[in-house]
Design an enzyme around this catalytic site. Structure first.
Site, PDB file in Angstrom:
ATOM      1  N   ASP A  64     -95.208 -48.896  61.347  1.00  0.00           N
ATOM      2  CA  ASP A  64     -94.554 -49.825  60.420  1.00  0.00           C
ATOM      3  C   ASP A  64     -93.146 -49.320  60.108  1.00  0.00           C
ATOM      4  O   ASP A  64     -92.978 -48.221  59.581  1.00  0.00           O
ATOM      5  CB  ASP A  64     -95.389 -49.958  59.149  1.00  0.00           C
ATOM      6  CG  ASP A  64     -95.000 -51.160  58.301  1.00  0.00           C
ATOM      7  OD1 ASP A  64     -93.801 -51.479  58.226  1.00  0.00           O
ATOM      8  OD2 ASP A  64     -95.889 -51.770  57.708  1.00  0.00           O
ATOM      9  N   SER A 114     -93.375 -57.217  57.085  1.00  0.00           N
ATOM     10  CA  SER A 114     -94.559 -56.788  57.828  1.00  0.00           C
ATOM     11  C   SER A 114     -95.609 -57.885  57.979  1.00  0.00           C
ATOM     12  O   SER A 114     -96.416 -57.837  58.894  1.00  0.00           O
ATOM     13  CB  SER A 114     -95.206 -55.581  57.141  1.00  0.00           C
ATOM     14  OG  SER A 114     -94.318 -54.498  57.163  1.00  0.00           O
ATOM     15  N   SER A 177     -99.893 -55.327  57.422  1.00  0.00           N
ATOM     16  CA  SER A 177    -100.096 -55.143  58.871  1.00  0.00           C
ATOM     17  C   SER A 177    -101.578 -55.157  59.250  1.00  0.00           C
ATOM     18  O   SER A 177    -101.967 -55.921  60.125  1.00  0.00           O
ATOM     19  CB  SER A 177     -99.419 -53.862  59.372  1.00  0.00           C
ATOM     20  OG  SER A 177     -98.216 -53.620  58.718  1.00  0.00           O
ATOM     21  N   GLU A 238    -112.642 -40.805  42.375  1.00  0.00           N
ATOM     22  CA  GLU A 238    -111.759 -39.644  42.465  1.00  0.00           C
ATOM     23  C   GLU A 238    -110.877 -39.497  41.223  1.00  0.00           C
ATOM     24  O   GLU A 238    -110.579 -38.384  40.795  1.00  0.00           O
ATOM     25  CB  GLU A 238    -110.886 -39.785  43.735  1.00  0.00           C
ATOM     26  CG  GLU A 238    -110.076 -38.552  44.082  1.00  0.00           C
ATOM     27  CD  GLU A 238    -109.342 -38.716  45.431  1.00  0.00           C
ATOM     28  OE1 GLU A 238    -109.579 -39.717  46.142  1.00  0.00           O
ATOM     29  OE2 GLU A 238    -108.539 -37.835  45.758  1.00  0.00           O
ATOM     30  N   PHE A 287    -110.051 -44.008  51.108  1.00  0.00           N
ATOM     31  CA  PHE A 287    -109.792 -42.659  50.617  1.00  0.00           C
ATOM     32  C   PHE A 287    -108.853 -42.586  49.405  1.00  0.00           C
ATOM     33  O   PHE A 287    -108.676 -41.512  48.844  1.00  0.00           O
ATOM     34  CB  PHE A 287    -109.296 -41.783  51.767  1.00  0.00           C
ATOM     35  CG  PHE A 287    -110.292 -41.747  52.895  1.00  0.00           C
ATOM     36  CD1 PHE A 287    -111.452 -40.985  52.778  1.00  0.00           C
ATOM     37  CD2 PHE A 287    -110.124 -42.530  54.029  1.00  0.00           C
ATOM     38  CE1 PHE A 287    -112.404 -40.979  53.783  1.00  0.00           C
ATOM     39  CE2 PHE A 287    -111.075 -42.532  55.041  1.00  0.00           C
ATOM     40  CZ  PHE A 287    -112.211 -41.755  54.925  1.00  0.00           C
ATOM     41  N   GLU A 288    -108.233 -43.696  49.053  1.00  0.00           N
ATOM     42  CA  GLU A 288    -107.372 -43.728  47.864  1.00  0.00           C
ATOM     43  C   GLU A 288    -107.500 -45.118  47.228  1.00  0.00           C
ATOM     44  O   GLU A 288    -107.870 -46.085  47.908  1.00  0.00           O
ATOM     45  CB  GLU A 288    -105.891 -43.499  48.245  1.00  0.00           C
ATOM     46  CG  GLU A 288    -105.539 -42.095  48.684  1.00  0.00           C
ATOM     47  CD  GLU A 288    -105.604 -41.047  47.577  1.00  0.00           C
ATOM     48  OE1 GLU A 288    -105.418 -41.397  46.397  1.00  0.00           O
ATOM     49  OE2 GLU A 288    -105.855 -39.865  47.901  1.00  0.00           O
ATOM     50  N   HIS A 339     -88.228 -47.059  52.756  1.00  0.00           N
ATOM     51  CA  HIS A 339     -87.927 -47.880  51.572  1.00  0.00           C
ATOM     52  C   HIS A 339     -87.521 -46.983  50.397  1.00  0.00           C
ATOM     53  O   HIS A 339     -86.665 -47.334  49.606  1.00  0.00           O
ATOM     54  CB  HIS A 339     -89.143 -48.712  51.156  1.00  0.00           C
ATOM     55  CG  HIS A 339     -89.310 -49.972  51.932  1.00  0.00           C
ATOM     56  ND1 HIS A 339     -88.302 -50.904  52.055  1.00  0.00           N
ATOM     57  CD2 HIS A 339     -90.365 -50.473  52.611  1.00  0.00           C
ATOM     58  CE1 HIS A 339     -88.749 -51.915  52.788  1.00  0.00           C
ATOM     59  NE2 HIS A 339     -89.993 -51.679  53.147  1.00  0.00           N
ATOM     60  N   ASP A 376     -93.197 -53.179  63.677  1.00  0.00           N
ATOM     61  CA  ASP A 376     -93.057 -54.567  63.225  1.00  0.00           C
ATOM     62  C   ASP A 376     -91.581 -54.920  63.015  1.00  0.00           C
ATOM     63  O   ASP A 376     -91.145 -56.014  63.276  1.00  0.00           O
ATOM     64  CB  ASP A 376     -93.898 -54.836  61.976  1.00  0.00           C
ATOM     65  CG  ASP A 376     -93.806 -53.732  60.941  1.00  0.00           C
ATOM     66  OD1 ASP A 376     -93.067 -52.748  61.152  1.00  0.00           O
ATOM     67  OD2 ASP A 376     -94.483 -53.853  59.898  1.00  0.00           O
ATOM     68  N   HIS A 449     -85.411 -53.433  55.227  1.00  0.00           N
ATOM     69  CA  HIS A 449     -85.665 -53.523  56.668  1.00  0.00           C
ATOM     70  C   HIS A 449     -84.358 -53.854  57.363  1.00  0.00           C
ATOM     71  O   HIS A 449     -83.404 -54.272  56.719  1.00  0.00           O
ATOM     72  CB  HIS A 449     -86.662 -54.640  56.962  1.00  0.00           C
ATOM     73  CG  HIS A 449     -87.997 -54.421  56.315  1.00  0.00           C
ATOM     74  ND1 HIS A 449     -88.962 -55.390  56.261  1.00  0.00           N
ATOM     75  CD2 HIS A 449     -88.522 -53.343  55.710  1.00  0.00           C
ATOM     76  CE1 HIS A 449     -90.028 -54.921  55.644  1.00  0.00           C
ATOM     77  NE2 HIS A 449     -89.791 -53.678  55.289  1.00  0.00           N
TER      78      HIS A 449
HETATM   79 ZN   LIG Z   1     -91.361 -52.518  54.584  1.00  0.00          ZN
END
Ligand SMILES: [Zn+2]
Ligand SMILES: *[C@@H]1O[C@H](CO)[C@@H](O)[C@H](O)[C@H]1NC(C)=O
Ligand SMILES: *[C@@H]1O[C@H](CO)[C@@H](O)[C@H](O)[C@H]1NC(C)=O
Length: 521
Positions: A64, A114, A177, A238, A287-288, A339, A376, A449
């Protein structure tokens, strides 16, 4: 004695510094070095044979925001991390034989995002900025206009063709994405029902997380994005002060596990490591709560790396005799690093991405697996200035700018790196910090972008179709054609032979044995 030691030490230092310069350039001073290198490349090029078989497996690697300047800087960083000057290093993707350029614009925007781009390279149709899995007849935010305008992804078509399918990403799995693999939505930000505007709820549009569970059946889903799967009342395992954000009270992980055999949910590294691919057919690992952490900040005891997730996915998916489709995204975090105007984060992520591509090559064979690496869109990341050979990717230009100050060779066209007042002087100590923002002339809270083309690298069956300058939606068509999937079921490519599943070196050995037996007759 002491002075003798000192002399030896000084000698060693001189030797090392001389060595360093010599090791970079001595052989490169000879014409023969360059001629031989080019001759080898020419030999390789003359021996490139198109593989005209049908692709059994497809792996699509999506970097990405990985524009061409990012690819170059990543290559040099990879080399420098291994102790070389870097420019001469090859990324794994650099070794793919077929290459094309991809025109990334969205139907309604010159500078793409994206979501619109993922719809192009996954569903084969260009779309509007911010929309997923729908044609450009769906304006952004208009739920009503999604109906009848849905377009299906190569993941969906691979599943229809009997293959196992998976998604691996270091962003949230509902991010634009990966989401274009399974969702149809007028707004990429409708992650859970809490984000749906009332118009969308009234007219029956469903959030992305819900579509992930209820649209195409996906075998492996690995990444971040726990938060969108659980009710407001459910504490995160978590970070217990953090809660799910669904208003409809649904536990989408439980929904996903329902009616699936040999299915597991994991949320940490220990549980992930305990998953045995041999007896697991469905795996969801989150995982997050939102995106996974940057590779630079990842806790290796809590979260698997992109490469580890991809490896587990391939082992589960490749049990299907009809093959598999796998989408590997590293990484939304290349994009997010840019970004944030912090090139170091983006580039370290991209090095990890290339490592994953290398590991995939060890687990599959290009005889039956089509591998495609692309981005992308690009970013306004630029990389230049007067820098000697081997200059640190995060370092400074050799000469001063008009204001008599140093400047970094990595800069941004806009973004958080803008500073009011005179431009501060720069040195490598400052610019190699993890949190350093490369300077930018235009103040924006988030760097943008860019509009330039990105590269498509490909190897494996029918990968030679990636050539020239193409519209981005061409990618989905090549993938569908190479695997004889909808709408190219009549592609007339030879199905992957049994040889396809044999490792190339074994094939060579078999051919050798055959020759030997023929000669001895
Ligand atoms: Zn972006
Ligand atoms: C969406 O469609 C419904 C049913 O046809 C209609 O009542 C509603 O006004 C439409 N909404 C918008 C924003 O177009
Ligand atoms: C880099 O610049 C900072 C801030 O001006 C300064 O404190 C530091 O000593 C400099 N480091 C080097 C190696 O010049």
């Amino acid at each position: 004695m002491a002075s003798q030691k000192k002399a030896i030490f000084t000698g060693l230092l001189i030797f090392i510094s001389v060595q360093r310069t010599l090791s970079v350039s001595e052989e490169e001073l000879h014409a023969s070095y360059w001629n031989n290198k080019a001759r080898q490349a020419l030999h390789t090029a003359l021996n490139v044979q198109p593989n005209l078989q049908q692709a059994k497996n497809i792996i699509l690697f999506l970097g990405d925001g990985m524009g061409i300047p990012t690819v170059t800087a990543t290559r040099i960083l990879k080399g420098q991390l291994a102790g070389h000057s870097g420019e001469e290093t090859s990324l794994v993707m650099d070794t793919f034989p077929h290459l094309a350029l991809s025109k990334t614009y969205n139907v309604d925007q010159q500078m793409p995002d994206s979501a619109g781009t993922a719809t192009a390279y996954l569903c084969g149709v260009k779309a509007n900025y911010g929309t997923l899995g729908v044609t450009a007849a769906t304006p952004r935010d208009n739920c009503n206009a999604t109906y009848g305008n849905e377009v299906t992804s190569v993941l969906h078509r691979a599943k229809k063709a009997g293959k196992s399918v998976g998604i691996v990403t270091t962003t949230r799995v509902q991010h634009a994405s990966p989401a274009a693999n399974y969702a149809h939505t007028a707004n990429r930000a409708w992650y859970s029902d809490a984000y749906l505007p009332s118009e969308a709820i009234q007219n029956g549009c469903r959030d992305i997380a819900s579509q992930m569970v209820h649209n195409t059946e996906i075998n492996v889903i690995l990444g971040g994005g726990r938060q969108y799967m659980f009710p407001r009342t459910t504490p995160d395992p978590e970070y217990p002060t953090y809660k799910g954000d669904r208003n409809d009270g649904q536990n989408l992980v439980a929904e996903w596990l329902k009616n699936k055999k040999n299915a597991k949910y994991v949320w940490n590294k220990a549980e992930f490591d305990a998953v045995n691919p041999a007896n697991t057919d469905f795996l969801i690992g989150l995982f997050e709560p939102k995106d996974c952490r940057y590779e630079l900040e990842r806790d290796p005891f809590m979260d698997p790396s992109l490469t580890e997730m991809m490896e587990k996915a391939i082992k589960i998916l490749s049990k299907n005799p009809k093959g598999f489709y796998l989408f590997v995204e590293d990484n939304g975090r290349i994009d997010h690093g840019h970004h944030g105007g912090r090139a170091k984060r983006a580039l370290y992520e991209a090095v990890e991405f290339d490592r994953a591509i290398g590991r995939a090559a060890e687990l599959t064979t290009e005889l039956d697996t089509l591998s495609v690496v692309t981005a992308d869109h690009s970013h306004v990341f630029a990389f230049g200035g007067y820098s000697g050979r081997g200059n640190s990717v995060l370092g400074v230009s050799r000469s001063l700018a008009e204001d008599n100050k140093h400047f970094t060779t990595a800069v941004y066209g806009n973004g958080p790196g803008y500073q009011t007042g005179p431009r501060p002087d720069m040195n490598e100590t400052i610019s190699s910090d993890d949190d350093y923002h490369q300077q930018a002339p235009v103040p924006l809270s988030s760097e943008t972008h860019s509009i330039e083309d990105v590269a498509i690298f490909a190897k494996g069956p029918m990968s030679h179709l990636f050539h020239g300058v193409q519209e981005q939606n061409y990618i989905a068509h090549v993938i569908a054609y190479a695997a004889c999937m909808e709408p190219y079921e009549n592609c007339e490519l030879h199905p992957p032979s049994h040889a396809g599943s044999i490792h190339p070196s074994l094939l060579l050995l078999l051919m050798g044995l055959l020759l030997l037996s023929l000669c001895s007759v």
